[in-house]
Scaffold this motif. Structure first.
Motif, mmCIF file in Angstrom:
data_model
loop_
_atom_site.group_PDB
_atom_site.id
_atom_site.type_symbol
_atom_site.label_atom_id
_atom_site.label_comp_id
_atom_site.label_asym_id
_atom_site.label_seq_id
_atom_site.Cartn_x
_atom_site.Cartn_y
_atom_site.Cartn_z
ATOM 1 N N GLY A 99 0.762 -1.249 0.028
ATOM 2 C CA GLY A 99 -0.025 -0.064 -0.076
ATOM 3 C C GLY A 99 1.021 1.423 -0.023
ATOM 4 N N THR A 100 1.879 1.088 0.685
ATOM 5 C CA THR A 100 2.825 2.433 0.691
ATOM 6 C C THR A 100 3.491 2.505 -0.462
ATOM 7 N N GLU A 101 3.921 1.571 -1.210
ATOM 8 C CA GLU A 101 4.507 1.690 -2.469
ATOM 9 C C GLU A 101 3.595 2.001 -3.642
ATOM 10 N N LEU A 102 2.251 1.583 -3.228
ATOM 11 C CA LEU A 102 1.326 1.854 -4.263
ATOM 12 C C LEU A 102 0.936 3.518 -4.279
ATOM 13 N N PHE A 103 0.947 3.849 -3.258
ATOM 14 C CA PHE A 103 0.526 5.303 -2.929
ATOM 15 C C PHE A 103 1.625 6.256 -3.542
#
Length: 236
Positions: A53-57
Motif C-alpha cells: 500500500g505504501t509503495e502503491l501510493f
C-alpha cells in the motif's frame, strides 16, 4: 526500491494506538519508526498490505512515510516487556525478527497532527490528494477509514501524509469486500468540491503507477508476510 533495507531497533519509546498495537522505536539509523510485529493482533497480511500500500501510493505520487524492515531481537523484547501486546487472555509476546517500520514524521521545528478541525482544512496544501487516495483505496478493497497525518512546518500550510494501509486488499484476513464508503476519511468535509480537472489528475496519478515495480516489491517480501490470499487480492 525499499526492500532489503534493514535497520535495528535500539530504543523502545512507547506504545501507539491501533488495533495492531504498534510501538514507536528508535533505530540504528537515527530515525524513529512505527513498528508492527509479525504476530500482531490483526494478522500477518497486515504487513504485506502496509508495504504494498505504501509503495502503491508513492507510485501514484501521493506522500507517504518511508518504510524499512525493522529487526526486533529477543533481547529487545526481554528488556521491554511493556511493548508486548495486550489481549483478552493476557499479554502476548511479540515475535522477534523482521517487522514492518514506518518512519515517524514528527521532527524538530515541525508539528504533527492526527486530527484537524474542519476550519483548518483550507490550510492543507495537497487537499486534492484525498480524492486520489479514495479512488485507490476503493480499487484495492480498503476495509477501514482512510488514515492520514498532517505535518506543519515553519509556515501556515499543512501537508498530508497517508498512513496505515494494513486494511487494503480485503483487510488483514483478505476476506472482506467493502463498499466504496468504507475507506472514506472520517470527516467527509475534507474532500473539496471535485472538478473535471480533479478527475484528470486522478487519472494521471493512476497512469503513473509502475505495476512491474510494485509486483517486484510484493514478490520480494519475506515468505511469512506473503500469504496466498494477500498475493491473489493484490494481483486482482
Amino acid at each position: 526500491m525499499h526492500q532489503g533495507q534493514f535497520v535495528e531497533s535500539l530504543l523502545y519509546i512507547r506504545k501507539l494506538r491501533g488495533g495492531s498495537q504498534p510501538i514507536l522505536v528508535r533505530a540504528n539509523d537515527g530515525f524513529f519508526y512505527v513498528v508492527k510485529f509479525l504476530n500482531n493482533l490483526q494478522g500477518t497480511q497486515a504487513l504485506f498490505n502496509e508495504v504494498v500500500g505504501t509503495e502503491l501510493f508513492r507510485s501514484a505520487g501521493l506522500p507517504v512515510p518511508e518504510w524499512r524492515f525493522v529487526h526486533i531481537t529477543e533481547d529487545f523484547l526481554d528488556r521491554n516487556p511493556e511493548c508486548w501486546m495486550e489481549t483478552e487472555n493476557g499479554r502476548r509476546r511479540p515475535q522477534a525478527g523482521c517487522c514492518f517500520g514506518s518512519r515517524f514524521l514528527s521532527l524538530r521545528n515541525t508539528s504533527l497532527f492526527e486530527i484537524l478541525a474542519s476550519s483548518s482544512f483550507s490550510r492543507i496544501r495537497n487537499r486534492a490528494d484525498f480524492l486520489t487516495a479514495w479512488v485507490l483505496d476503493t480499487f484495492c478493497g480498503h476495509t477501514d477509514n482512510r488514515q492520514a497525518v498532517f505535518l506543519e512546518r515553519n509556515s501556515r500550510w499543512l501537508e498530508t501524509y497517508f498512513i496505515d494501509h494494513g486494511h487494503l486488499f480485503g483487510g488483514p484476513n483478505g476476506m472482506d469486500t467493502p463498499s466504496f464508503l468504507a475507506s472514506r476519511y472520517l470527516d467527509p468535509r475534507i474532500y473539496a468540491h471535485a472538478s473535471s480537472e480533479d478527475a484528470k489528475d486522478i487519472q494521471r496519478a493512476i497512469q503513473k503507477i509502475n505495476l512491474t515495480a510494485l509486483s517486484n516489491v510484493a514478490c520480494g517480501l519475506p515468505d511469512e508476510w506473503s500469504t496466498g490470499k494477500a498475493m491473489m487480492n493484490f494481483e486482482r
